[in-house]
Design an enzyme around this catalytic site. Structure first.
Site, PDB file in Angstrom:
ATOM      1  N   ARG A   1       0.900  -1.190  -0.060  1.00 44.55           N
ATOM      2  CA  ARG A   1       0.015   0.095  -0.031  1.00 44.55           C
ATOM      3  C   ARG A   1       1.101   1.288  -0.099  1.00 44.55           C
ATOM      4  O   ARG A   1       0.592   2.258  -0.485  1.00 44.55           O
ATOM      5  CB  ARG A   1      -0.760   0.066   0.984  1.00 44.55           C
ATOM      6  CG  ARG A   1      -1.701   1.116   1.498  1.00 44.55           C
ATOM      7  CD  ARG A   1      -2.937   0.988   2.389  1.00 44.55           C
ATOM      8  NE  ARG A   1      -2.568   1.050   3.737  1.00 44.55           N
ATOM      9  CZ  ARG A   1      -3.427   0.399   4.862  1.00 44.55           C
ATOM     10  NH1 ARG A   1      -4.584   0.267   4.441  1.00 44.55           N
ATOM     11  NH2 ARG A   1      -2.864   0.405   5.975  1.00 44.55           N
TER      12      ARG A   1
ATOM     13  N   ARG B   1       2.129  -2.432  15.101  1.00 46.18           N
ATOM     14  CA  ARG B   1       0.409  -2.651  14.973  1.00 46.18           C
ATOM     15  C   ARG B   1       0.129  -3.787  15.503  1.00 46.18           C
ATOM     16  O   ARG B   1      -1.128  -4.012  15.878  1.00 46.18           O
ATOM     17  CB  ARG B   1       0.121  -1.878  13.721  1.00 46.18           C
ATOM     18  CG  ARG B   1       0.527  -0.430  13.481  1.00 46.18           C
ATOM     19  CD  ARG B   1       0.466   0.006  12.193  1.00 46.18           C
ATOM     20  NE  ARG B   1      -0.805   0.018  11.509  1.00 46.18           N
ATOM     21  CZ  ARG B   1      -0.626  -0.022  10.414  1.00 46.18           C
ATOM     22  NH1 ARG B   1       0.094   0.098   9.280  1.00 46.18           N
ATOM     23  NH2 ARG B   1      -2.101   0.033   9.709  1.00 46.18           N
TER      24      ARG B   1
HETATM   25  P1  AMP Z   1      -6.197   2.663  11.010  1.00 51.89           P
HETATM   26  O1  AMP Z   1      -6.556   3.558   9.841  1.00 51.89           O
HETATM   27  O2  AMP Z   1      -7.423   1.861  11.653  1.00 51.89           O
HETATM   28  O3  AMP Z   1      -5.280   1.543  10.792  1.00 51.89           O
HETATM   29  O4  AMP Z   1      -5.745   3.330  12.254  1.00 51.89           O
HETATM   30  C1  AMP Z   1      -4.290   3.877  12.339  1.00 51.89           C
HETATM   31  C2  AMP Z   1      -3.628   4.399  13.595  1.00 51.89           C
HETATM   32  O5  AMP Z   1      -4.784   5.277  14.077  1.00 51.89           O
HETATM   33  C3  AMP Z   1      -3.719   3.497  14.749  1.00 51.89           C
HETATM   34  O6  AMP Z   1      -2.583   2.185  14.492  1.00 51.89           O
HETATM   35  C4  AMP Z   1      -3.731   4.042  15.824  1.00 51.89           C
HETATM   36  O7  AMP Z   1      -2.639   4.615  16.248  1.00 51.89           O
HETATM   37  C5  AMP Z   1      -4.694   5.111  15.700  1.00 51.89           C
HETATM   38  N1  AMP Z   1      -6.407   4.578  15.651  1.00 51.89           N
HETATM   39  C6  AMP Z   1      -7.243   4.362  14.890  1.00 51.89           C
HETATM   40  N2  AMP Z   1      -8.505   4.180  15.497  1.00 51.89           N
HETATM   41  C7  AMP Z   1      -8.175   4.011  16.844  1.00 51.89           C
HETATM   42  C8  AMP Z   1      -8.834   3.697  17.800  1.00 51.89           C
HETATM   43  N3  AMP Z   1     -10.101   3.146  17.919  1.00 51.89           N
HETATM   44  N4  AMP Z   1      -8.558   3.519  19.041  1.00 51.89           N
HETATM   45  C9  AMP Z   1      -7.074   3.966  19.152  1.00 51.89           C
HETATM   46  N5  AMP Z   1      -6.063   4.620  18.247  1.00 51.89           N
HETATM   47  C10 AMP Z   1      -6.694   4.436  17.125  1.00 51.89           C
END
Ligand code: AMP
Length: 192
Positions: free
Chosen positions: A126, A149
């Site tokens: 990606r 992650r």
């Molecule tokens: P994502 O786009 O869902 O992969 O999210 C990217 C990053 O945003 C994650 O690795 C966290 O650092 C933060 N993040 C997204 N959603 C959450 C959540 N529900 N709780 C805490 N951190 C979040």
């Protein structure tokens, strides 16, 4: 109908959420997207959040619950929660927010990809595609940030699988298939 797409980073939650938006007119609520927007806003909070995200750690429950509350209070239904909830307190908060609106969750769909190397490869691809398209890749779409992650997912988010299983709401799809195969499996659950 309100649903959660649950799964590790790289499982395809965002891709499938987008498909559901197009096919069914549902509304995608991605906390990751909201947080990335906060980053570009250039505020101090946005900057702090960006550092936490780049490391692959979770932003505080308070911040993400606040973001979701704001969206839900604007009204509507047919929500796809993508990347939220990620912790048990977030899951409890979501139940309460929906109950306050007289709504509830209809399904929690686990997108199963039990091969970490596939997940790492997907996000590395990606990032490469973003660069090829002249866009800035996500800071956390690197092999190193993915290790963190994934660890955070297994430690903090995977307990939600048991939580929703116990509530009788958990359903699973095989996330290793093609986008069309996964979309068909999800459609089967939603139309059942
Ligand atoms: P994502 O786009 O869902 O992969 O999210 C990217 C990053 O945003 C994650 O690795 C966290 O650092 C933060 N993040 C997204 N959603 C959450 C959540 N529900 N709780 C805490 N951190 C979040």
């Amino acid at each position: 109908m309100n649903i959660i797409l649950l799964g590790p980073p790289g499982a395809g939650k965002g891709t499938q959420a987008q498909r559901l938006v197009e096919a069914r007119g549902m509304t995608q609520l991605s906390t990751g997207d909201m947080l990335r927007e906060a980053k570009t806003s250039g505020t101090e909070m946005g900057q702090k959040v960006a550092e936490v995200m780049a490391k692959g750690h979770l932003v505080t429950d308070e911040i993400v619950i606040g973001l979701i509350r704001e969206k839900l209070e604007a009204g509507g239904n047919g929500f796809i929660f993508d990347g939220f909830p990620r912790t048990l307190p977030q899951a409890d908060a979501l139940n309460e927010l929906l109950a306050d609106m007289g709504q509830s969750l209809d399904a929690v769909i686990e997108m199963r990809v039990d091969k970490d190397e596939v997940l790492v490869q997907r996000v590395v691809n990606r990032a490469a595609e973003a660069v090829a398209a002249g866009k800035e890749p996500r800071a956390d779409d690197t092999a190193e940030a993915m290790q963190e992650r994934l660890f955070v997912y297994y430690k903090q988010t995977s307990p939600l699988l048991g939580y929703y299983y116990a509530k009788g709401m958990l359903q699973g799809v095989e996330g290793l298939g093609t986008m069309d195969e996964v979309a068909a499996e999800i459609a089967g659950i939603l139309d059942a």
